[in-house]
Design a protein around this motif. Structure first.
Motif, PDB file in Angstrom:
ATOM      1  N   ARG A 153       0.862  -1.179   0.000  1.00  0.00           N
ATOM      2  CA  ARG A 153       0.000   0.000   0.000  1.00  0.00           C
ATOM      3  C   ARG A 153       0.899   1.229   0.000  1.00  0.00           C
ATOM      4  NH1 ARG A 153      -2.877  -1.929   4.408  1.00  0.00           N
ATOM      5  NH2 ARG A 153      -2.098  -0.177   5.627  1.00  0.00           N
ATOM      6  N   GLY A 154       0.470   2.272  -0.661  1.00  0.00           N
ATOM      7  CA  GLY A 154       1.263   3.497  -0.646  1.00  0.00           C
ATOM      8  C   GLY A 154       1.626   3.923  -2.043  1.00  0.00           C
ATOM      9  N   ALA A 155       2.706   4.708  -2.119  1.00  0.00           N
ATOM     10  CA  ALA A 155       3.137   5.266  -3.403  1.00  0.00           C
ATOM     11  C   ALA A 155       4.450   4.603  -3.771  1.00  0.00           C
ATOM     12  CB  ALA A 155       3.344   6.767  -3.252  1.00  0.00           C
ATOM     13  N   PHE A 156       4.513   4.060  -4.978  1.00  0.00           N
ATOM     14  CA  PHE A 156       5.783   3.450  -5.356  1.00  0.00           C
ATOM     15  C   PHE A 156       5.992   3.397  -6.855  1.00  0.00           C
ATOM     16  CE2 PHE A 156       2.664   0.115  -4.289  1.00  0.00           C
ATOM     17  CZ  PHE A 156       2.546  -0.540  -5.506  1.00  0.00           C
ATOM     18  N   ALA A 157       7.257   3.565  -7.218  1.00  0.00           N
ATOM     19  CA  ALA A 157       7.753   3.113  -8.512  1.00  0.00           C
ATOM     20  C   ALA A 157       8.877   2.161  -8.133  1.00  0.00           C
ATOM     21  CB  ALA A 157       8.278   4.273  -9.330  1.00  0.00           C
ATOM     22  N   LEU A 158       8.905   0.990  -8.763  1.00  0.00           N
ATOM     23  CA  LEU A 158       9.855  -0.052  -8.365  1.00  0.00           C
ATOM     24  C   LEU A 158      10.537  -0.653  -9.582  1.00  0.00           C
ATOM     25  CD1 LEU A 158       7.472  -2.008  -5.974  1.00  0.00           C
ATOM     26  CD2 LEU A 158       9.614  -0.982  -5.214  1.00  0.00           C
ATOM     27  N   ALA A 159      11.787  -1.071  -9.386  1.00  0.00           N
ATOM     28  CA  ALA A 159      12.439  -1.932 -10.375  1.00  0.00           C
ATOM     29  C   ALA A 159      13.034  -3.101  -9.594  1.00  0.00           C
ATOM     30  CB  ALA A 159      13.508  -1.184 -11.142  1.00  0.00           C
ATOM     31  N   ASP A 167      17.613 -11.894 -18.078  1.00  0.00           N
ATOM     32  CA  ASP A 167      16.876 -11.166 -19.114  1.00  0.00           C
ATOM     33  C   ASP A 167      15.524 -10.685 -18.585  1.00  0.00           C
ATOM     34  OD1 ASP A 167      16.336 -10.126 -21.637  1.00  0.00           O
ATOM     35  OD2 ASP A 167      15.434 -11.984 -22.372  1.00  0.00           O
ATOM     36  N   LEU A 168      15.511 -10.188 -17.353  1.00  0.00           N
ATOM     37  CA  LEU A 168      14.225  -9.728 -16.801  1.00  0.00           C
ATOM     38  C   LEU A 168      14.416  -8.669 -15.709  1.00  0.00           C
ATOM     39  CD1 LEU A 168      11.093 -10.047 -16.424  1.00  0.00           C
ATOM     40  CD2 LEU A 168      11.608 -11.758 -14.671  1.00  0.00           C
ATOM     41  N   ILE A 169      13.761  -7.551 -15.897  1.00  0.00           N
ATOM     42  CA  ILE A 169      13.568  -6.594 -14.795  1.00  0.00           C
ATOM     43  C   ILE A 169      12.062  -6.357 -14.717  1.00  0.00           C
ATOM     44  CG2 ILE A 169      13.975  -4.260 -13.907  1.00  0.00           C
ATOM     45  CD1 ILE A 169      16.573  -4.167 -15.447  1.00  0.00           C
ATOM     46  N   VAL A 170      11.530  -6.425 -13.502  1.00  0.00           N
ATOM     47  CA  VAL A 170      10.112  -6.103 -13.323  1.00  0.00           C
ATOM     48  C   VAL A 170      10.012  -4.678 -12.784  1.00  0.00           C
ATOM     49  CG1 VAL A 170       8.016  -6.617 -11.998  1.00  0.00           C
ATOM     50  CG2 VAL A 170       9.349  -8.483 -13.006  1.00  0.00           C
ATOM     51  N   GLY A 171       9.174  -3.885 -13.416  1.00  0.00           N
ATOM     52  CA  GLY A 171       8.919  -2.526 -12.939  1.00  0.00           C
ATOM     53  C   GLY A 171       7.472  -2.421 -12.505  1.00  0.00           C
ATOM     54  N   ALA A 172       7.184  -1.458 -11.616  1.00  0.00           N
ATOM     55  CA  ALA A 172       5.789  -1.265 -11.191  1.00  0.00           C
ATOM     56  C   ALA A 172       5.582   0.188 -10.837  1.00  0.00           C
ATOM     57  CB  ALA A 172       5.482  -2.148  -9.981  1.00  0.00           C
ATOM     58  N   ARG A 173       4.355   0.628 -11.006  1.00  0.00           N
ATOM     59  CA  ARG A 173       4.048   2.024 -10.711  1.00  0.00           C
ATOM     60  C   ARG A 173       2.718   2.180  -9.986  1.00  0.00           C
ATOM     61  NH1 ARG A 173       2.510   7.401 -14.217  1.00  0.00           N
ATOM     62  NH2 ARG A 173       2.209   8.526 -12.274  1.00  0.00           N
ATOM     63  N   ASN A 174       2.774   2.892  -8.862  1.00  0.00           N
ATOM     64  CA  ASN A 174       1.547   3.319  -8.212  1.00  0.00           C
ATOM     65  C   ASN A 174       1.818   4.681  -7.593  1.00  0.00           C
ATOM     66  OD1 ASN A 174      -1.137   2.907  -7.517  1.00  0.00           O
ATOM     67  ND2 ASN A 174      -0.532   2.536  -5.393  1.00  0.00           N
ATOM     68  N   GLY A 175       1.670   5.723  -8.377  1.00  0.00           N
ATOM     69  CA  GLY A 175       2.024   7.072  -7.905  1.00  0.00           C
ATOM     70  C   GLY A 175       3.215   7.608  -8.668  1.00  0.00           C
ATOM     71  N   PRO A 176       4.422   7.532  -8.096  1.00  0.00           N
ATOM     72  CA  PRO A 176       5.581   8.128  -8.773  1.00  0.00           C
ATOM     73  C   PRO A 176       5.771   7.565 -10.180  1.00  0.00           C
ATOM     74  CG  PRO A 176       6.146   7.453  -6.557  1.00  0.00           C
ATOM     75  CD  PRO A 176       4.776   6.917  -6.823  1.00  0.00           C
ATOM     76  N   PRO A 177       6.218   8.406 -11.103  1.00  0.00           N
ATOM     77  CA  PRO A 177       6.271   7.971 -12.499  1.00  0.00           C
ATOM     78  C   PRO A 177       7.337   6.930 -12.789  1.00  0.00           C
ATOM     79  CG  PRO A 177       7.243  10.152 -12.233  1.00  0.00           C
ATOM     80  CD  PRO A 177       6.678   9.784 -10.905  1.00  0.00           C
ATOM     81  N   LEU A 178       7.092   6.136 -13.830  1.00  0.00           N
ATOM     82  CA  LEU A 178       8.073   5.175 -14.320  1.00  0.00           C
ATOM     83  C   LEU A 178       7.844   5.018 -15.819  1.00  0.00           C
ATOM     84  CD1 LEU A 178      10.368   3.368 -13.203  1.00  0.00           C
ATOM     85  CD2 LEU A 178       8.739   1.486 -13.128  1.00  0.00           C
ATOM     86  N   ALA A 179       8.956   5.122 -16.552  1.00  0.00           N
ATOM     87  CA  ALA A 179       8.861   5.044 -18.010  1.00  0.00           C
ATOM     88  C   ALA A 179       9.671   3.860 -18.503  1.00  0.00           C
ATOM     89  CB  ALA A 179       9.410   6.331 -18.629  1.00  0.00           C
ATOM     90  N   VAL A 180       9.180   3.200 -19.549  1.00  0.00           N
ATOM     91  CA  VAL A 180       9.919   2.126 -20.206  1.00  0.00           C
ATOM     92  C   VAL A 180      10.518   2.718 -21.479  1.00  0.00           C
ATOM     93  CG1 VAL A 180       9.774  -0.169 -21.256  1.00  0.00           C
ATOM     94  CG2 VAL A 180       8.242   0.436 -19.370  1.00  0.00           C
ATOM     95  N   GLY A 181      11.822   2.484 -21.697  1.00  0.00           N
ATOM     96  CA  GLY A 181      12.474   2.960 -22.920  1.00  0.00           C
ATOM     97  C   GLY A 181      12.704   1.783 -23.857  1.00  0.00           C
ATOM     98  N   HIS A 182      12.412   1.990 -25.141  1.00  0.00           N
ATOM     99  CA  HIS A 182      12.554   0.917 -26.130  1.00  0.00           C
ATOM    100  C   HIS A 182      13.843   1.115 -26.910  1.00  0.00           C
ATOM    101  CE1 HIS A 182       8.238  -0.193 -25.660  1.00  0.00           C
ATOM    102  NE2 HIS A 182       8.170   1.079 -25.316  1.00  0.00           N
ATOM    103  N   GLY A 183      14.749   0.142 -26.871  1.00  0.00           N
ATOM    104  CA  GLY A 183      15.983   0.223 -27.655  1.00  0.00           C
ATOM    105  C   GLY A 183      16.011  -0.882 -28.687  1.00  0.00           C
TER     106      GLY A 183
END
Ligand code: F6R
Length: 607
Positions: A153-159, A167-183
């Motif tokens: 519960r709360g505000a989070f951006a996570l990696a 070959d895996l990073i999990v990201g999550a967003r609930n509040g603070p921003p998080l962007a995925v970059g495509h290369g």
């Protein structure tokens, strides 16, 4: 606030992550760290203080690996030391986090009862342990992350990164921003597009409640029900802009000097200079039909809104309620049907401003926002946005965003006045012409450096400073005091000049410089009377005025800073510059960290 970077790449990622973290420095931080996975080994380097300390650590003891996560930490739970710096580890799991896990103590007690030993005071560490526990119970990495996310519960951006998953990073967003970059065969995670600018400008922004599995070949986004969701890929505009100091000592100095140009770009977006009219831009409501406008913002953006209130009420006869967003969000203000809301935010991510916006959304009124970051959450959740064309603002103390916000508010005032029939076509033309001169006046104001430096030397020896102004100069007095205290750490207060004798006059003595912002306007004489009261008590006055004001003030000042004569309507835009320059030079003389003042964050994503 904290900055997050993640890279699933082809080349060694640690130096790339540090490079990206440098682009997030502007957000404010007090420690930093990087973790990578290298041939099955999960390892990290962390350091208190600035990124140079982390770079030194990495120089002495490099990290290999083509997958990694990094973080700049702005302390919330636990002092800024190495043990509390991210990434946090729990067995096979590494986590970086921006935000606050509100139920962390309950989760920590639960994990402790399970035998978990914590190595930091942070709320973040519970996330790593929750994921590790799911892994131990046999879940796949992706499922383990999802199960853990459901508990937060709360505000989070996570990696989140996992040993055994190269070959895996999990990201999550609930509040603070998080962007995925495509290369190309590489993928990235970052707190904003600026962080990812050296790698890509193809960006997908996560929405609240989204989580993402990022792999070299692409990404998959899910909601909190575990269902795949589609989010658009966009070209970021921020990435095309070079973010460096040019020939300036600090970003703040550069941004102060960019103002004539940025004000000009912003005004040109909203005004038709040739035709002498306000441009035909779209609004999600009709100014002629609304009876109230509720403005809400934080800090300097709030002060821009306060000046907007004076303008909208005076020129457009539109009643404006203005609130500090952290108050507005909880005060349950009734919002009648015929009202509209305007939010002002440079970053477009400020947690309190966003919460206020969502309150208004719940009340069903039209929502607009003045934002500098067009891809931000506040921009995306508004019915209509009015961008400021200030370019990226990196210095923590807001300067060019403020004058560009004022430029937009001035244009909106004309739009409202025209719609409500409170100005004639001739008056509109005259006011547009006055605004078109604002960049030129701002350039002239930038030439005042030497007088301002002299005052700054005086201020650098004092403990307290008072700023006074009336009408739109009152919000400027508040802004002057805010700017001075945030970057020089000198205690400063801004007051409406007429309020002086209702209390603050007791503070006046020979030690107290009083900065009076008083162009020669309708109420100049009133402010002069207040200055006389200060002078009679030995207060040392710095008068910021125009030529006419300097001639008519007839009292001794410590210094008089003389600006060009400017029309009353554009004065706040022009007078903001000497105010900013005064704070800047004082901080430089005092040797403080001008661009990243202590304890402050650029993007305030927690409440
Ligand atoms: C002061 C300053 C802050 C911000 C405030 C709101 O110089 O920069 O007071 O104005 O934190 O931030 P935004 O505009 O991003 O919502």
């Amino acid at each position: 606030m904290c900055g997050i970077v993640g890279i699933v790449g082809q080349a060694p990622v640690a130096p790339l992550i540090v490079d990206a973290l440098k682009r997030l420095e502007y957000r404010g931080y007090d420690s930093a760290g990087v973790a990578t996975l290298d041939k099955g080994k999960l390892d990290r380097r962390r350091a208190e203080g600035k990124l140079v300390n982390l770079e030194r650590r990495l120089g002495d003891d490099p990290l290999g690996g083509t997958i990694g996560i990094g973080h700049t930490r702005w302390a919330t739970h636990g002092v800024p030391n190495e043990a509390n710096a991210h990434p946090h580890f729990a067995e096979d799991v590494a986590v970086v986090h921006n935000g606050i896990i509100e139920n962390f103590s309950e989760l920590r007690d639960e994990l402790k009862a399970d035998g978990v030993v914590f190595s930091s005071q942070t709320d973040t560490e519970v996330v790593a342990h929750l994921v590790a526990r799911e892994l131990k119970n046999g879940a796949s990495a992706q499922d383990a992350a999802f199960e853990a996310l459901k508990r937060l519960r709360g505000a989070f951006a996570l990696a989140i990164m996992f040993r055994g998953e190269e070959d895996l990073i999990v990201g999550a967003r609930n509040g603070p921003p998080l962007a995925v970059g495509h290369g190309d065969g590489e993928m990235y995670l970052g707190s904003d597009a600026i962080a990812l600018a050296p790698f890509t400008n193809a960006i997908t922004y996560l929405e609240d409640g989204d989580w993402v599995a990022v792999r070299r070949g692409g990404m998959e986004i899910f909601d909190m029900a575990g269902q795949p969701v589609e989010r658009a890929r966009q070209q970021s505009v921020g990435t095309s802009l070079l973010v460096d100091k040019g020939n300036h000592r600090h970003f703040m100095e550069k941004e102060i000097h960019e103002q004539p140009e940025m004000i000009s770009h912003t005004l040109a977006h909203y005004l038709d200079f040739a035709g002498g009219t306000v441009a035909d831009f779209a609004l999600p409501f009709d100014f002629a039909k609304i009876e109230r406008l509720a403005i809400s913002a934080c800090g300097t953006a709030y002060l821009a809104g306060l000046i907007g209130k004076y303008w909208l009420e005076r020129y457009a006869r539109l009643p404006v309620d203005i609130d500090i967003a952290s108050e507005f969000r909880y005060r349950e203000m009734p919002l009648p049907d015929n009202s509209a809301a305007l939010f002002i935010s440079q970053s477009g991510e400020t947690a309190d401003t966003l919460a206020s916006l969502r309150y208004c959304r719940g009340e069903g009124i039209p929502i607009t926002a003045i934002v500098n970051v067009r891809e931000s959450t506040i921009a995306r959740e508004s019915d209509g946005i009015f961008p400021t064309l200030a370019g990226p603002e990196i210095g923590v103390a807001s300067t060019k965003a403020f004058t560009c916000q004022l430029s937009v508010l001035a244009a909106l005032t004309l739009k409202a006045a025209k719609a409500r029939g409170t100005i004639s076509a001739e008056e509109e033309k005259a006011l547009v012409r006055q605004l078109s001169e604002a960049p030129r006046y701002a350039s002239q104001a930038l030439k005042l450096s030497s007088g301002i430096e002299k005052v700054a030397r005086e201020l650098s020896h004092v403990r307290h400073v008072l700023y006074l102004g009336r009408d739109t100069n009152y919000p400027l007095a508040l802004e002057g005091a805010l700017k001075l205290k945030e970057i020089s750490y000198i205690h400063a207060e801004g007051y409406a000049a007429g309020e002086l004798k209702h209390g603050p006059i007791a503070l006046i003595d020979e030690q107290m410089p009083v900065i009076v912002i008083a162009p020669h306007d309708r109420i100049f004489e009133k402010t002069v009377s207040n200055m006389q009261e200060v002078a009679a008590r030995g207060g040392r006055i710095v008068l910021v005025t125009d030529e006419k004001g300097a001639r008519n003030a007839t009292l001794d000042t410590l210094e008089t800073i003389v600006l060009p004569d400017v029309p009353e309507f554009v004065a706040p835009i022009v007078y903001a510059l000497p105010i900013q320059m005064l704070a800047y030079h004082t901080a430089v003389i005092m040797g403080t960290d001008v661009d990243q003042p202590r304890n402050l964050a650029k993007s305030v994503t927690v409440e």
